[in-house]
Design a protein around this motif. Structure first.
Motif, mmCIF file in Angstrom:
data_model
loop_
_atom_site.group_PDB
_atom_site.id
_atom_site.type_symbol
_atom_site.label_atom_id
_atom_site.label_comp_id
_atom_site.label_asym_id
_atom_site.label_seq_id
_atom_site.Cartn_x
_atom_site.Cartn_y
_atom_site.Cartn_z
ATOM 1 N N CYS A 1 0.828 -1.202 0.000
ATOM 2 C CA CYS A 1 0.000 0.000 0.000
ATOM 3 C C CYS A 1 0.866 1.257 0.000
ATOM 4 O O CYS A 1 2.066 1.199 0.221
ATOM 5 C CB CYS A 1 -0.930 0.016 1.229
ATOM 6 S SG CYS A 1 -0.015 0.140 2.787
ATOM 7 N N SER A 2 0.211 2.376 -0.233
ATOM 8 C CA SER A 2 0.875 3.680 -0.160
ATOM 9 C C SER A 2 -0.154 4.663 0.364
ATOM 10 O O SER A 2 -1.233 4.260 0.812
ATOM 11 C CB SER A 2 1.370 4.106 -1.549
ATOM 12 O OG SER A 2 0.271 4.239 -2.443
ATOM 13 N N CYS A 3 0.151 5.942 0.323
ATOM 14 C CA CYS A 3 -0.858 6.917 0.732
ATOM 15 C C CYS A 3 -1.978 6.923 -0.310
ATOM 16 O O CYS A 3 -1.853 6.360 -1.401
ATOM 17 C CB CYS A 3 -0.233 8.298 0.897
ATOM 18 S SG CYS A 3 0.572 8.922 -0.583
ATOM 19 N N ASP A 4 -3.090 7.565 0.018
ATOM 20 C CA ASP A 4 -4.278 7.551 -0.836
ATOM 21 C C ASP A 4 -4.269 8.768 -1.764
ATOM 22 O O ASP A 4 -4.428 9.906 -1.313
ATOM 23 C CB ASP A 4 -5.526 7.569 0.052
ATOM 24 C CG ASP A 4 -6.808 7.432 -0.752
ATOM 25 O OD1 ASP A 4 -6.728 7.346 -1.993
ATOM 26 O OD2 ASP A 4 -7.892 7.414 -0.142
ATOM 27 N N SER A 5 -4.095 8.519 -3.062
ATOM 28 C CA SER A 5 -4.041 9.614 -4.037
ATOM 29 C C SER A 5 -5.304 9.683 -4.899
ATOM 30 O O SER A 5 -5.319 10.327 -5.950
ATOM 31 C CB SER A 5 -2.810 9.442 -4.938
ATOM 32 O OG SER A 5 -2.871 8.194 -5.614
ATOM 33 N N CYS B 1 -1.270 13.713 -0.850
ATOM 34 C CA CYS B 1 -1.562 12.287 -0.695
ATOM 35 C C CYS B 1 -2.137 12.060 0.688
ATOM 36 O O CYS B 1 -1.460 12.255 1.704
ATOM 37 C CB CYS B 1 -0.280 11.481 -0.894
ATOM 38 S SG CYS B 1 -0.555 9.847 -1.609
ATOM 39 N N SER B 2 -3.401 11.687 0.739
ATOM 40 C CA SER B 2 -4.081 11.502 2.013
ATOM 41 C C SER B 2 -3.651 10.203 2.695
ATOM 42 O O SER B 2 -3.177 9.261 2.039
ATOM 43 C CB SER B 2 -5.599 11.488 1.809
ATOM 44 O OG SER B 2 -6.065 12.705 1.278
ATOM 45 N N THR C 1 -4.583 23.682 -1.514
ATOM 46 C CA THR C 1 -4.494 22.257 -1.841
ATOM 47 C C THR C 1 -4.593 21.489 -0.529
ATOM 48 O O THR C 1 -3.839 21.759 0.412
ATOM 49 C CB THR C 1 -3.160 21.927 -2.539
ATOM 50 O OG1 THR C 1 -3.048 22.697 -3.731
ATOM 51 C CG2 THR C 1 -3.085 20.453 -2.870
ATOM 52 N N CYS C 2 -5.526 20.541 -0.464
ATOM 53 C CA CYS C 2 -5.799 19.859 0.816
ATOM 54 C C CYS C 2 -5.775 18.345 0.678
ATOM 55 O O CYS C 2 -5.974 17.791 -0.411
ATOM 56 C CB CYS C 2 -7.163 20.302 1.358
ATOM 57 S SG CYS C 2 -7.335 22.078 1.639
ATOM 58 N N TRP C 3 -5.554 17.695 1.797
ATOM 59 C CA TRP C 3 -5.559 16.240 1.879
ATOM 60 C C TRP C 3 -6.021 15.837 3.278
ATOM 61 O O TRP C 3 -6.082 16.664 4.198
ATOM 62 C CB TRP C 3 -4.175 15.679 1.572
ATOM 63 C CG TRP C 3 -3.103 16.153 2.517
ATOM 64 C CD1 TRP C 3 -2.646 15.533 3.640
ATOM 65 C CD2 TRP C 3 -2.367 17.387 2.411
ATOM 66 N NE1 TRP C 3 -1.674 16.286 4.252
ATOM 67 C CE2 TRP C 3 -1.477 17.426 3.517
ATOM 68 C CE3 TRP C 3 -2.370 18.447 1.508
ATOM 69 C CZ2 TRP C 3 -0.612 18.497 3.733
ATOM 70 C CZ3 TRP C 3 -1.499 19.511 1.719
ATOM 71 C CH2 TRP C 3 -0.631 19.524 2.818
ATOM 72 N N LEU C 4 -6.356 14.556 3.482
ATOM 73 C CA LEU C 4 -6.831 14.051 4.764
ATOM 74 C C LEU C 4 -5.704 13.351 5.509
ATOM 75 O O LEU C 4 -4.949 12.565 4.927
ATOM 76 C CB LEU C 4 -7.997 13.073 4.573
ATOM 77 C CG LEU C 4 -9.340 13.686 4.168
ATOM 78 C CD1 LEU C 4 -10.347 12.593 3.863
ATOM 79 C CD2 LEU C 4 -9.869 14.600 5.278
ATOM 80 N N ALA C 5 -5.598 13.619 6.800
ATOM 81 C CA ALA C 5 -4.544 13.015 7.626
ATOM 82 C C ALA C 5 -5.128 12.575 8.962
ATOM 83 O O ALA C 5 -6.111 13.153 9.453
ATOM 84 C CB ALA C 5 -3.416 14.013 7.854
ATOM 85 N N MET C 6 -4.535 11.552 9.542
ATOM 86 C CA MET C 6 -4.968 11.105 10.868
ATOM 87 C C MET C 6 -4.559 12.115 11.931
ATOM 88 O O MET C 6 -3.531 12.776 11.810
ATOM 89 C CB MET C 6 -4.343 9.745 11.209
ATOM 90 C CG MET C 6 -4.807 8.588 10.360
ATOM 91 S SD MET C 6 -4.210 6.984 10.990
ATOM 92 C CE MET C 6 -2.437 7.206 10.855
ATOM 93 N N SER C 7 -5.365 12.215 12.978
ATOM 94 C CA SER C 7 -5.007 13.044 14.124
ATOM 95 C C SER C 7 -4.127 12.239 15.070
ATOM 96 O O SER C 7 -3.912 11.036 14.883
ATOM 97 C CB SER C 7 -6.266 13.508 14.857
ATOM 98 O OG SER C 7 -7.084 14.294 14.015
ATOM 99 N N ASP C 8 -3.618 12.906 16.101
ATOM 100 C CA ASP C 8 -2.826 12.220 17.109
ATOM 101 C C ASP C 8 -3.647 11.097 17.747
ATOM 102 O O ASP C 8 -4.856 11.246 17.981
ATOM 103 C CB ASP C 8 -2.375 13.220 18.180
ATOM 104 C CG ASP C 8 -1.352 12.625 19.119
ATOM 105 O OD1 ASP C 8 -1.772 11.974 20.102
ATOM 106 O OD2 ASP C 8 -0.151 12.814 18.891
ATOM 107 N N PHE C 9 -3.013 9.974 18.024
ATOM 108 C CA PHE C 9 -3.716 8.806 18.570
ATOM 109 C C PHE C 9 -4.329 9.102 19.941
ATOM 110 O O PHE C 9 -5.260 8.417 20.365
ATOM 111 C CB PHE C 9 -2.747 7.620 18.665
ATOM 112 C CG PHE C 9 -3.433 6.299 18.894
ATOM 113 C CD1 PHE C 9 -4.378 5.827 17.998
ATOM 114 C CD2 PHE C 9 -3.135 5.523 20.006
ATOM 115 C CE1 PHE C 9 -5.019 4.602 18.199
ATOM 116 C CE2 PHE C 9 -3.758 4.303 20.221
ATOM 117 C CZ PHE C 9 -4.702 3.848 19.310
#
Length: 381
Positions: A145-149, A167-168, A229-237
Motif C-alpha cells: 500500500c501507499s498513501c491515498d491519491s 496524498c491523504s 491544496t488539501c488532503w486528509l490526515a490522521m489526528s494524534d492517537f
C-alpha cells in the motif's frame, strides 16, 4: 591473531548469540504461563519470530503474518503504542491497564472476563492496528500500500473551496487490513464474548476514522491563500484514546439474543442505539484486592492523590484501607534560560515531596484481631 582467524571468531560469536537468542525465545514459549494466547503478544517479540512460533495466532492471522511480514512489524510497533495509550487512559484508576511479564495474554486472566475493561482493550487494540498500518502506508514502509491519491478535483469546507491534492492517509486500507487480521479469531466461534469482541473491534476502527482531519497548503501572492491544496490526515492517537475512554465510561451492558446473532441491551428502559457504543457482558471484578482467580492485582502500593476526590484520590484508590505517607527525593529541571542561539540551559533541582501510597490489604485473621476505631484512624490521615 591473523585476520582470517579474527573473522572466524566473529562468525562463531554471531552463531552463538543467534543460538542463545533462539533458546531464550523457546524458553519464553515453553515456560510462559498460558491462559489464552492473543495476537497482542506480537509487541513482545520480533515479527520474524511471531509467525512461526508464537501461539495465539489463528490460521488466517498466521497466513497474513507470513504473507506480509512488513505489516506485522508495523503492528508490532503499534502494539507498544496502544498499550502505552491504554495505560495513560487508566493511570488514575484502580485497574491501570497493567501488563503481565511473559504472559501470552499480555494482561493476564483479568482480560478473560467480558467486562468494560475488556471492551476498552479490544477497541483500543483494534484502533492501534488501524493507526499503525495507515501510518506505515503513508510513510512508504509497506509494499502492499501507499498513501491515498484517489481524491481529486474540488472540495469545500467552512473556509471555502479547495483542490484535492497531495496524498491523504490511506485509512480505508488500514481499516480493511485491521478487520481481516484482528477479527479473524473472533469469527471462528459464535458466542457472546466473540460477538462482544467483534462489536468493540469495529468501534475502535471507526474511532480512528472519526478523527481524520483536513490539512491544507496555501498558494497565492504573498501567501494570500487564494488557492488551497488539501488532503486528509490522521489526528494524534491520543484523541482516539480519549474518545474510547469516554465510551468506556458509558459502556452498555448487553446479553446475546436467543438465536445467537446479536445483542439485547440488559436495561429494558434503554432507548438509544449500541452501534457506536462499547458493550460488555459481565460486571467488572473487584480491583481493590489481589485475586489469582480473576487476575486482579489489587491497589496495594499504588500512589494516590491525598487532595483529590476523584478516582485517583486516596479514599477511592485505596478502597478505604488508608494510605502511608513517605518523603521522596525527586530531581527536576529548573531555572531554565534561553541561550542565544539556540539552546535552553537548565539547572538541576532536587526537591523532597510527600508521596502517598495505598496500604496493603489485610488478611482475614488481621481483620478479626483489629481493634475498633482503627479504620476511622486510617481514613482520617
Amino acid at each position: 591473531m591473523k585476520s582470517g582467524e579474527s573473522s572466524d571468531s566473529s562468525g562463531a560469536m554471531g552463531i552463538t548469540n543467534g543460538h542463545s537468542k533462539s533458546i531464550f525465545i523457546l524458553f519464553l514459549l515453553i515456560f510462559t504461563p498460558k491462559v489464552d494466547s492473543s495476537w497482542w503478544y506480537i509487541g513482545a517479540l520480533g515479527a520474524r519470530v511471531i509467525c512461526d512460533n508464537i501461539p495465539g495466532l489463528v490460521n488466517k492471522q498466521r497466513q497474513l503474518c507470513q504473507k506480509h511480514p512488513d505489516l506485522m512489524q508495523s503492528i508490532s510497533d503499534g502494539a507498544k503504542e496502544w498499550i502505552k495509550e491504554c495505560q495513560h487512559q487508566f493511570r488514575q484508576q484502580r485497574w491501570n491497564c497493567s501488563t503481565m511479564d511473559r504472559d501470552h495474554t499480555v494482561f493476564g486472566r483479568v482480560i478473560l472476563r467480558s467486562s468494560q475493561e475488556a471492551a476498552f482493550v479490544y477497541a483500543i487494540s483494534s484502533a492501534g492496528v488501524v493507526y499503525a498500518i495507515t501510518r506505515a502506508c503513508s510513510q512508504g514502509e509497506l509494499k502492499i500500500c501507499s498513501c491515498d491519491s484517489h481524491k481529486r478535483g474540488l472540495g469545500s469546507d467552512n473556509n471555502g473551496e479547495f483542490e484535492w491534492g497531495g496524498c491523504s492517509d490511506n485509512i480505508n486500507f488500514g481499516i480493511k487490513f485491521a478487520k481481516a487480521f484482528v477479527d479473524a479469531r473472533e469469527k471462528m466461534v459464535k458466542d457472546a464474548r466473540a460477538l462482544m469482541n467483534l462489536h468493540n473491534n469495529r468501534c475502535g476502527r471507526m474511532a480512528v476514522k472519526r478523527f481524520m482531519k483536513l490539512k491544507c497548503k496555501c498558494h497565492g501572492v504573498s501567501g494570500s491563500c487564494s488557492l488551497r491544496t488539501c488532503w486528509l490526515a490522521m489526528s494524534d492517537f491520543r484523541l482516539t484514546g480519549d474518545y474510547l475512554h469516554k465510551k468506556y465510561n458509558n459502556a452498555i451492558e448487553v446479553t446475546m439474543n436467543q438465536d445467537g446473532t446479536g445483542f439485547m441491551v440488559a436495561d429494558k428502559d434503554f432507548k438509544g442505539s449500541t452501534k457506536n457504543e462499547l458493550v460488555y457482558v459481565e460486571s467488572s471484578p473487584d480491583y481493590c484486592i489481589k485475586d489469582s482467580k480473576t487476575g486482579t492485582l489489587g491497589t496495594d502500593g499504588r500512589e494516590c492523590n491525598k487532595f483529590s476526590r476523584g478516582l485517583d484520590g486516596c479514599e477511592v484508590m485505596c478502597c478505604g484501607r488508608g494510605y502511608d505517607t513517605m518523603p521522596v527525593k525527586r530531581v527536576t529541571s529548573c531555572d531554565c534560560k534561553f541561550k542565544w542561539c539556540c539552546s535552553v540551559e537548565c539547572k538541576v533541582c532536587e526537591d523532597v515531596v510527600d508521596v502517598h501510597i495505598c496500604k496493603p490489604s489485610m488478611r482475614p485473621e488481621q481483620k478479626l484481631s483489629r481493634r475498633p476505631g482503627q479504620i476511622s484512624a486510617r481514613l482520617t490521615q
